[in-house]
Structure formats: structure tokens, C-alpha cells
Design a protein around this motif. Structure first.
Motif, PDB file in Angstrom:
ATOM      1  N   LEU A  45      -2.148  13.178  -2.365  1.00 55.50           N
ATOM      2  CA  LEU A  45      -2.998  11.992  -2.382  1.00 55.50           C
ATOM      3  C   LEU A  45      -4.400  12.475  -2.736  1.00 55.50           C
ATOM      4  N   PRO A  46      -4.889  12.161  -3.943  1.00 54.55           N
ATOM      5  CA  PRO A  46      -6.166  12.736  -4.390  1.00 54.55           C
ATOM      6  C   PRO A  46      -7.353  12.462  -3.465  1.00 54.55           C
ATOM      7  N   ALA A  47      -7.369  11.289  -2.848  1.00 55.29           N
ATOM      8  CA  ALA A  47      -8.476  10.915  -1.965  1.00 55.29           C
ATOM      9  C   ALA A  47      -7.926   9.974  -0.900  1.00 55.29           C
ATOM     10  N   PRO A  48      -8.663   9.796   0.186  1.00 55.32           N
ATOM     11  CA  PRO A  48      -8.209   8.815   1.174  1.00 55.32           C
ATOM     12  C   PRO A  48      -8.135   7.429   0.539  1.00 55.32           C
ATOM     13  N   LEU A  49      -7.318   6.572   1.105  1.00 56.25           N
ATOM     14  CA  LEU A  49      -7.317   5.184   0.669  1.00 56.25           C
ATOM     15  C   LEU A  49      -8.723   4.644   0.846  1.00 56.25           C
ATOM     16  N   ASP A  50      -9.075   3.626   0.088  1.00 62.29           N
ATOM     17  CA  ASP A  50     -10.429   3.087   0.233  1.00 62.29           C
ATOM     18  C   ASP A  50     -10.564   2.404   1.597  1.00 62.29           C
ATOM     19  N   ALA A  51     -11.797   2.172   2.001  1.00 60.97           N
ATOM     20  CA  ALA A  51     -12.087   1.665   3.344  1.00 60.97           C
ATOM     21  C   ALA A  51     -11.371   0.351   3.627  1.00 60.97           C
ATOM     22  N   PHE A  84      -4.557  -1.381   6.947  1.00 60.64           N
ATOM     23  CA  PHE A  84      -3.484  -0.572   7.535  1.00 60.64           C
ATOM     24  C   PHE A  84      -3.684  -0.458   9.048  1.00 60.64           C
ATOM     25  N   LEU A  85      -4.902  -0.113   9.471  1.00 58.67           N
ATOM     26  CA  LEU A  85      -5.185   0.044  10.897  1.00 58.67           C
ATOM     27  C   LEU A  85      -5.105  -1.293  11.627  1.00 58.67           C
ATOM     28  N   ASP A  86      -5.586  -2.370  11.007  1.00 55.32           N
ATOM     29  CA  ASP A  86      -5.479  -3.698  11.628  1.00 55.32           C
ATOM     30  C   ASP A  86      -4.016  -4.052  11.882  1.00 55.32           C
ATOM     31  N   TRP A  87      -3.164  -3.748  10.893  1.00 56.88           N
ATOM     32  CA  TRP A  87      -1.733  -4.030  11.065  1.00 56.88           C
ATOM     33  C   TRP A  87      -1.176  -3.248  12.254  1.00 56.88           C
ATOM     34  N   ILE A  88      -1.500  -1.980  12.317  1.00 52.94           N
ATOM     35  CA  ILE A  88      -0.995  -1.133  13.396  1.00 52.94           C
ATOM     36  C   ILE A  88      -1.498  -1.639  14.742  1.00 52.94           C
ATOM     37  N   GLU A  89      -2.808  -1.808  14.871  1.00 55.77           N
ATOM     38  CA  GLU A  89      -3.401  -2.144  16.155  1.00 55.77           C
ATOM     39  C   GLU A  89      -3.113  -3.566  16.600  1.00 55.77           C
ATOM     40  N   SER A  90      -2.720  -4.439  15.669  1.00 57.76           N
ATOM     41  CA  SER A  90      -2.351  -5.804  16.071  1.00 57.76           C
ATOM     42  C   SER A  90      -0.869  -5.895  16.431  1.00 57.76           C
ATOM     43  N   LEU A  95       0.837  -1.210   0.000  1.00 59.45           N
ATOM     44  CA  LEU A  95       0.000   0.000   0.000  1.00 59.45           C
ATOM     45  C   LEU A  95       0.869   1.256   0.000  1.00 59.45           C
ATOM     46  N   LEU A  96       1.872   1.264   0.850  1.00 55.95           N
ATOM     47  CA  LEU A  96       2.762   2.426   0.920  1.00 55.95           C
ATOM     48  C   LEU A  96       3.458   2.654  -0.415  1.00 55.95           C
ATOM     49  N   THR A  97       3.916   1.577  -1.014  1.00 55.19           N
ATOM     50  CA  THR A  97       4.596   1.690  -2.303  1.00 55.19           C
ATOM     51  C   THR A  97       3.655   2.248  -3.363  1.00 55.19           C
ATOM     52  N   GLU A  98       2.428   1.732  -3.388  1.00 58.40           N
ATOM     53  CA  GLU A  98       1.458   2.157  -4.405  1.00 58.40           C
ATOM     54  C   GLU A  98       1.023   3.609  -4.215  1.00 58.40           C
ATOM     55  N   TYR A  99       0.681   3.979  -2.992  1.00 58.55           N
ATOM     56  CA  TYR A  99       0.075   5.291  -2.768  1.00 58.55           C
ATOM     57  C   TYR A  99       1.063   6.374  -2.331  1.00 58.55           C
ATOM     58  N   CYS A 100       2.171   5.980  -1.722  1.00 60.28           N
ATOM     59  CA  CYS A 100       3.097   6.966  -1.162  1.00 60.28           C
ATOM     60  C   CYS A 100       4.439   6.991  -1.890  1.00 60.28           C
ATOM     61  N   GLY A 101       4.673   5.981  -2.712  1.00 58.67           N
ATOM     62  CA  GLY A 101       5.964   5.815  -3.354  1.00 58.67           C
ATOM     63  C   GLY A 101       6.322   6.867  -4.384  1.00 58.67           C
ATOM     64  N   GLY A 102       5.369   7.665  -4.824  1.00 59.50           N
ATOM     65  CA  GLY A 102       5.679   8.734  -5.756  1.00 59.50           C
ATOM     66  C   GLY A 102       6.411   9.891  -5.091  1.00 59.50           C
ATOM     67  N   CYS A 103       6.208  10.033  -3.790  1.00 59.63           N
ATOM     68  CA  CYS A 103       6.839  11.148  -3.065  1.00 59.63           C
ATOM     69  C   CYS A 103       7.819  10.674  -1.998  1.00 59.63           C
ATOM     70  N   HIS A 104       7.490   9.623  -1.269  1.00 58.77           N
ATOM     71  CA  HIS A 104       8.331   9.186  -0.155  1.00 58.77           C
ATOM     72  C   HIS A 104       9.501   8.357  -0.646  1.00 58.77           C
ATOM     73  N   VAL A 105      10.355   9.033  -1.409  1.00 60.24           N
ATOM     74  CA  VAL A 105      11.616   8.473  -1.891  1.00 60.24           C
ATOM     75  C   VAL A 105      12.684   9.533  -1.667  1.00 60.24           C
ATOM     76  N   GLN A 106      13.924   9.101  -1.635  1.00 60.01           N
ATOM     77  CA  GLN A 106      15.021  10.033  -1.376  1.00 60.01           C
ATOM     78  C   GLN A 106      14.985  11.188  -2.370  1.00 60.01           C
ATOM     79  N   GLY A 107      15.110  12.393  -1.843  1.00 60.79           N
ATOM     80  CA  GLY A 107      15.151  13.578  -2.681  1.00 60.79           C
ATOM     81  C   GLY A 107      13.798  14.110  -3.110  1.00 60.79           C
ATOM     82  N   GLN A 108      12.700  13.489  -2.675  1.00 59.32           N
ATOM     83  CA  GLN A 108      11.367  13.948  -3.071  1.00 59.32           C
ATOM     84  C   GLN A 108      10.574  14.514  -1.903  1.00 59.32           C
TER      85      GLN A 108
END
Length: 149
Positions: free
Chosen positions: A127-133, A139-145, A39-52
Motif C-alpha cells: 500500500l503506497p500510502a495510508p488511505l486518505d483521512a 472505516f473507523l466510524d464503521w468499526i466503532e459504530s 474501500l477494501l476492494t479498491e485498496y486491498c483487492g490486489g493482494c487479499h484474494v485467494q492465492g495472493q
């Protein structure tokens, strides 16, 4: 299949049956980091890379002997995933909390920025819109578990 590997029809049935059925079915396996990394790679990988991104974590920061040395023991193909995981879950310094905080999942910065339009400065901009539900739930299940690798 849901993130825990259960067929979606079973998940839906257990949700309709209520908590007693879920307890009878046993605990759901915690979500691992791999689908979250995807998910991070798909939605955040355009910006969260070195130098961006101005942010403190990137998806392409390789581990070194000084930063995330535990990842140097990983297969080369998994080292960036490992370094990203540690950038998110390890406290960067005494008194500075980690980005991912299982004790307060919704306040974990990457989750809030991707899924909570009330607090996110990314949604509507980088990010044009929030990630889908479903993605937000994973994501939240991973965090909270416990944000396990």
C-alpha cells in the motif's frame, strides 16, 4: 454527501457548532459495510484474494456450507461481500479475536494496516500510502459504530 447520507455542508456546520448542535440534530446513522467493502476492494483487492496474500481473509472466498453458510442465502451478487464481512467480524476460533474489534477500533488489524503508518507493514510496500483521512474516518466510524452489515 458524507457516509451517513448528510450533505457535507451540514456535517461541516454541525462540527463547527459543537456537540450541542449535533445532539439537537439527532444521532448519525451508523455506517454500513458496503462503503467499507468498496474501500477494501479498491485498496486491498490486489493482494487479499485467494492465492495472493498470506493473510487470513480474502475478498474472493465464496461461502460454503462449512464456512459462512449464512451467506448462501444472499443473492449471488452479494455472497462475496457477505463472506468478507464474516471473515472480518467473526472470531475464527475460541480465544482468537476477530480482525475487526469495535471495542478497540484503531487496533483492528485491517484498519491499522490501512491507516496507521506507525504499525502498518503494508504502508510503503503493498500500500503506497495510508488511505486518505476521509476513507480512514469512514472505516473507523464503521468499526466503532459496531461494524454492522
Amino acid at each position: 454527501m458524507n457516509a451517513a447520507g448528510a450533505p457535507l455542508w451540514l456535517t461541516a456546520c454541525l462540527m463547527l457548532a459543537g456537540p450541542a448542535a449535533v445532539q439537537a440534530a439527532g444521532p448519525v446513522a451508523p455506517v454500513g459495510f458496503d462503503p467499507v467493502y468498496d474501500l477494501l476492494t479498491e485498496y486491498c483487492g490486489g493482494c487479499h484474494v485467494q492465492g495472493q496474500a498470506d493473510g487470513p481473509w480474502s475478498l474472493d472466498t465464496p461461502p460454503t456450507a462449512e464456512h459462512f453458510p449464512v451467506c448462501l442465502g444472499e443473492p449471488v451478487s452479494d455472497r462475496l461481500r457477505c463472506a468478507t464481512y464474516h471473515q472480518l467480524v467473526d472470531a475464527p476460533a475460541p480465544g482468537i479475536p476477530a480482525w475487526i474489534r469495535p471495542e478497540d477500533g484503531p487496533a483492528s488489524e485491517p484498519y491499522a494496516q490501512a491507516c496507521d503508518p506507525e504499525v502498518s507493514f503494508h504502508i510503503g510496500h503493498s500500500l503506497p500510502a495510508p488511505l486518505d483521512a476521509g476513507d480512514c474516518a469512514l472505516f473507523l466510524d464503521w468499526i466503532e459504530s459496531g461494524a454492522q452489515r
